[in-house]
Each structure stands twice: as C-alpha cells, then as structure tokens.
Design a protein around this motif. Structure first.
Motif, PDB file in Angstrom:
ATOM      1  N   THR A   1       0.829  -1.211   0.000  1.00  0.00           N
ATOM      2  CA  THR A   1       0.000   0.000   0.000  1.00  0.00           C
ATOM      3  C   THR A   1       0.864   1.263   0.000  1.00  0.00           C
ATOM      4  O   THR A   1       0.607   2.202  -0.751  1.00  0.00           O
ATOM      5  N   LEU A   2       1.893   1.273   0.844  1.00  0.00           N
ATOM      6  CA  LEU A   2       2.747   2.465   0.939  1.00  0.00           C
ATOM      7  C   LEU A   2       3.571   2.669  -0.326  1.00  0.00           C
ATOM      8  O   LEU A   2       3.732   3.792  -0.806  1.00  0.00           O
ATOM      9  N   MET A   3       4.089   1.570  -0.864  1.00  0.00           N
ATOM     10  CA  MET A   3       4.918   1.685  -2.062  1.00  0.00           C
ATOM     11  C   MET A   3       4.061   2.155  -3.243  1.00  0.00           C
ATOM     12  O   MET A   3       4.470   3.020  -4.016  1.00  0.00           O
ATOM     13  N   ARG A   4       2.860   1.582  -3.362  1.00  0.00           N
ATOM     14  CA  ARG A   4       1.951   2.015  -4.441  1.00  0.00           C
ATOM     15  C   ARG A   4       1.671   3.510  -4.308  1.00  0.00           C
ATOM     16  O   ARG A   4       1.692   4.259  -5.283  1.00  0.00           O
ATOM     17  N   GLN A   5       1.431   3.941  -3.076  1.00  0.00           N
ATOM     18  CA  GLN A   5       1.150   5.353  -2.829  1.00  0.00           C
ATOM     19  C   GLN A   5       2.346   6.218  -3.235  1.00  0.00           C
ATOM     20  O   GLN A   5       2.174   7.243  -3.907  1.00  0.00           O
TER      21      GLN A   5
END
Ligand code: FE2
Ligand code: FE2
Ligand code: FE2
Lengths: 332, 283
Positions: free
Chosen positions: B128-132
């Motif tokens: 989730t964080l990397m996608r963001q």
C-alpha cells in the motif's frame, strides 16, 4: 456511554480518609482540576485509567462498524463525510490514549489489555451495520448517546481528560447531525429507504439505551466515581435525557420507536419507556454479542499484521539517532 | 426539525465548501482540444483519485497504528475530494447532464480510465505504501504542470490538489525510506512490494492521442515529459531507503483506455452497489 461498568476503587467515608485524601476531595469539591504531576489517590488514578482506556478503545473499535460502509457509501459526498467522521473517531482515540498516558500507563499497555480481553469497549460496537440506514442510525443514536455523556464530562475533575472531552465534543455534534441527515434523506425517500430507516431504528434503539450502562440500582461503582467527578451523572439520568431528546426526533422522521410502552409522563416531565434486555447487555459485555469476535479479531489482526511496520520504524529511528551521534562525535 | 446540538465543526464547514466548489464553476467554453478528448483526460485524472481513494479507505480501522488510520483516512478524503472536482468538471464539459456521482457510480469498468497501478489490491501495508509513493511521485509532477494549464478550471483544481498531494508524497516517501532502512523484514517487504508494483509504473508515462491533443491545446503536459522528474524522485528515495531500483522490464498497460485488471470489477461491485440496487433513489 463509551465507558460502561467501570470498576471504581475506594469509596471511603471522610472519617476513614487520610489528611491528604481529605485535601484532595476538597479540591474536587471546589471544582479544581487535578493535573498529572499532582498527588492523587491510587484508586482515583486506577479508576481513571480504566475509564479513559475503555473510552479510547471504544473510539478505535468504533471505527469498524462505520468503516464497514465507507467503500459502499452511496454518493461521493456521503463517502467524504463518513470518512471524515471515522477519521475523527480515530483522532478521539488518540487524544484519549494521550490523556491516559499522563496517568502513567502506555498506549501499548492499554492496547495489550484490549487485545487480551482484559479491558472492554462499549457494547454498542458489537452490533452489525447491515444497511446504509445504519450509518444514519449510528450517527443519530450512538453519537447522540455519546454526546449526552461526554458533554458533562467536559467538567470532569481530571484536567487532561476534561480537555480531551472539550475537543471531542466539538466534533461529536457534526457526527450526530450527519447521521440524522442520512435518516432524513432515507425517510423522505422511496418506501424501501424508509423501511431501511425504520429497521435501523428497530435494531439500534435498545442497544443505544444500553450504552448508558445498567440501572443505577445495579451500578455498584457509581458513588465513588461521582464523588471524584469522574462520572458526572447517573446512568438513569442520562438515559432519561436521551430518550426525552430522541423521541421527538424520531417522530419528526415519521419513525416509530420500537417500544409499545413508550408514553409521555406529564408528572415527571419525561417519557416512560421500557428497559432494554439487560441479560442481552451482559451477554454482549461477556463477549457473546453478534460481532464481538469480528471486532476484536479485526483489531488484533491489524496489530499483529502491523508489527513489522512498527518494528521497522523503531529500528530506523534507532539507526538514525546512532548515525547522528556518530556524526557529532566525528565533528568534535 | 427537532433540536440537535449545533456546535460548528471545521470538518463540516470544509465539506460544505467542497460541495459548493464542485457545483460552482462558470460555464467556460472548453478549449479547442476537442470535447471528447478533454472529457477523457478529466476522467483519467478523476478516476485515479477515485479508485486510489477507495483502496486507501479500505484500511480504515485496520492499519498498523492509530496514526496511520488517521493519515490514511485523511489521504482518502483528499483523493475523494479531488475526484469530485475532476469528475464534476468532466461531466460539465461533457454536457450530457452527468455529474461526478453519475460518473463514479453509473459507469461500468470499461468506461473507467484510471491507471492499473491504483486498482491493485492493498496487499500488506508495504505494498500500500509503495503504491502510494510511486503514484504520488507521478501525481505531483502532473499537478505541478497542470497549474499552468491553458484551461483555468484545470489550473484551479490542480493548484488545490497540489498542496494535498505534496503532503501525500512527503509522507509516503518518508515511510518508504524508514521501512526500507528499518529491519531486515521491513526491508525485504518493501523490496518485494517494489518488485510487484514496478511493472505497473510504465503506464503512467505512455502518451496516446488524447495526451497529444491535450498537450497541443496547452491543457496538460505529455505524460512522457514527466518521467525524468519521476525517475529522479524515485531513484533518490529508493537510494536513501537502501532499496534496489528494479531493472526496467515489461510494463502492463490498458487502464487509460478501459482495459483493466480483474480487480476493478470487484471495486465497482462494492462501490456502486446502492446506486445499482436502488436506481434513482436520493441518499
Ligand atoms: Fe468519538
Ligand atoms: Fe463520534
Ligand atoms: Fe488533507
């Protein structure tokens, strides 16, 4: 009320009190605020930790029943409002954990007690949210009941708790209004929407009444907490106030409160109403409500799945401060 | 209406303001770019916000820390707000009486124009964080360029969104760095997230006829023109995070033209349920 059945320590007569305890009680009676660094009886501290902790847990578990509908909110505006509301609840949790920390207990310790089942959260969040109308009913009734309890708690004797309540109350009225607004839309809508609204009221009415805790005659810990101004009103007083406020709101919506014995009592200037089924309340508190396992399970899973994330941040912080130390050392 | 407590809250005021802004645009004629292509472009902007906002909001109450619950809800709120502005304008320019809600709730998957990247499942918190982060680093460059758009409505929305997205990027970059350079496990998870998402980053910078028309009209930059800045941001953050930059391999595409992953259908099944089950009802 977000803190139900909070066990109170102590309850001494003035004759039994030490001079310190008498001076403390006198300060409370003069409506002075007690601040973290000041002397307080151990029972006062422990009772507050239980109450504020339970309140904080209720805020964070309380994200779940409404979070359940964020991805299904029927319009973008409703979605934004619901997101803002659920975000507020997380914020309330944060203020309250911070207030509890001033009493010498860490957030992690409190969460550990929640996850192990040692500490409770409000019974209301163990009921399912089955339709969109439940977002209306929760805001209207659940936040409504919470306001009933939290407005007087703005005057509570413990400074950090009182200040947290003042911040929280500012946001709660928005929560209740958005819920009532959903109900108004549903009740003015199609027959199916109106039926959903009535069904939501039917399911949430008695659980909302239970939020105030058992009847005063069965509330063993009220007296001491009231003397300490940790609890400002009795359970029955608040429940009566809530019913008196809510019934006209239901009538305005054209909804029927699911209580055949509900009747205006001219003499007492309030409604007579049926008590909720207290055996159900105790069953829910004991862990047997419709959603206890899901709610606590979701919190435990979030915590366990997130361990690597929290550990990663801690490890990074340690590395960063080690690097800063080394850099300072090299510069000297 | 019976009395309800009436203390004002900043949230409600802000939301009311947002709703006003949404409906408040004057009917400026759209630029020469050609209406259908302009609508297409606006849907791409709005759909990215809508679908990523949906994904982020799935974390509500389930994230690893209370601070993250708050931050993610805030981010989802920003994205939904931006989506209302972009899709509101798309509906206006389209001129067929569809508003932002009609576009969000009543189009089927093939009519959605978001990047594949934003519809991918949340995975663990690292994904989730990397996608963001990967999206924020693109989004910020796009919005910065759009601030000088020849269309004042686009420039206005971009100016508002840029402030929010600058903060999103600051946060996501910071967390990528801290987790990349955290424990062995957090490092491993972030590297795995990067490997999983990398093949979905190329689509952000592909130009097509719509992009070309927008660029010719001065409405929007060519996506390919944003790549150098994105490369720099990503390389520097990954370097500080001690994460290895993946080799430039195969890239998936299709979202911008309505060919999606299987995941989007489920997002819409959930998101559109009430509007589909009770057609015409007001909520
Ligand atoms: Fe709250
Ligand atoms: Fe609330
Ligand atoms: Fe924001």
């Amino acid at each position: 009320m977000y803190a139900q059945l909070v066990k109170s320590e102590g309850s001494k007569t003035r004759e039994e009190m030490t001079p310190e305890e008498i001076a403390f009680q006198d300060r409370i009676d003069r409506n002075e605020k007690i601040e973290p660094k000041e002397w307080m009886p151990e029972g006062y501290r422990k009772t507050l930790i239980r109450q504020i902790g339970q309140h904080a847990h209720s805020e964070i578990v309380g994200q779940l029943p409404e979070g359940n509908w964020i991805t299904r909110a029927p319009t973008l505006e409703r979605k934004a409002i619901l997101l803002a509301k659920v975000q507020d609840e997380a914020g309330h949790g944060l203020y309250l954990y911070c207030a509890a920390e001033t009493l010498g207990v860490s957030r992690d310790e409190l969460l550990e007690a929640l996850h192990s089942g040692k500490m409770k959260y409000s019974s209301i969040f163990n009921y399912p949210t089955l339709t969109w109308a439940d977002m209306g009913a929760v805001g209207w009734l659940v936040d409504g009941a919470a306001i009933m309890n939290q407005v007087p708690l703005q005057r509570t004797s413990y400074g950090p708790y009182s200040r947290a309540m003042i911040r929280i109350c500012k946001e709660e009225s928005f929560h209740q209004r958005q819920g009532y607004d959903i109900m108004m839309k549903m009740c003015a809508g199609t027959p199916e929407q109106k039926a959903m609204a009535q069904d939501a009221l039917n399911r949430f009415w008695y659980p909302a009444l239970m939020m105030f805790g058992p009847s005063d005659k069965d509330s063993v810990h009220s007296a001491q907490s009231m003397a300490w101004k940790i609890k400002m009103n009795t359970n029955d007083e608040l429940r009566q106030k809530f019913v008196d406020q809510t019934v006209p709101q239901a009538e305005y919506l054209g909804l029927t409160v699911p209580d055949p014995d509900l009747k205006w009592n001219e003499e007492k200037g309030g409604y007579d109403f049926s008590e909720p089924d207290w055996s159900e309340f105790f069953a829910v508190i004991a862990g047997n409500g419709p959603c206890n396992a899901e709610r606590l399970g979701a919190r435990v899973k979030a915590w366990e799945d997130g361990a690597w994330f929290r550990d990663g941040l801690m490890a990074h912080a340690a590395k960063a401060s080690e690097r800063a130390r080394a850099a300072r050392h090299a510069a000297e | 209406m019976p009395s309800l407590p009436d203390m004002t809250t900043p949230n409600l005021d802000a939301l009311a303001g947002q709703a006003l802004a949404q409906g408040g645009h004057a009917q400026v004629p759209a630029p020469d770019a050609g209406q259908p292509q302009f609508v297409e472009f606006l849907q791409r902007m709005g759909d990215n916000c809508l679908i990523l906002g949906h994904r982020v909001s799935e974390w509500c109450g389930h994230s690893p820390a209370l601070e993250e619950d708050i931050a993610l809800a805030n981010q989802a709120l920003d994205l939904i707000g931006q989506c209302q502005l972009w899709l509101g304008l798309a509906g206006e320019v389209e001129g067929r009486g569809r508003d932002a809600d009609a576009l969000a709730y009543l189009r089927d998957a093939g009519a959605f124009r978001n990047l594949l990247l934003v519809e991918l499942p949340n995975g663990d918190f690292g994904v989730t964080l990397m996608r963001q982060f990967l999206f924020d680093a693109f989004h910020i460059e796009m919005l910065r360029a759009l601030r000088t758009s020849a269309d004042p409505r686009v420039a206005e929305i971009a100016a508002k969104a840029e402030k929010e997205v600058a903060y999103h990027l600051e946060r996501s970059a910071d967390l990528v760095i801290r987790l990349g350079d955290g424990t062995d496990e957090s490092h491993r998870r972030m590297q795995a997230a990067l490997a999983k998402l990398w093949p979905y980053t190329g689509e952000m910078f592909l130009d097509d006829a719509v992009d070309q028309a927008m660029a010719d009209a001065g409405v929007a930059p060519l996506p390919s023109a944003l790549k150098a800045a994105w490369d720099r941001t990503v390389a520097s953050v990954l370097d500080e995070a001690t994460l290895a930059l993946p080799a430039d391999g195969w890239h998936h595409k299709g979202g911008k033209n309505g060919i999606h992953t299987e995941h989007l259908g489920y997002i819409l099944a959930q998101m559109q349920f009430l509007q589909r089950a009770y057609p015409g009802a007001k909520w």
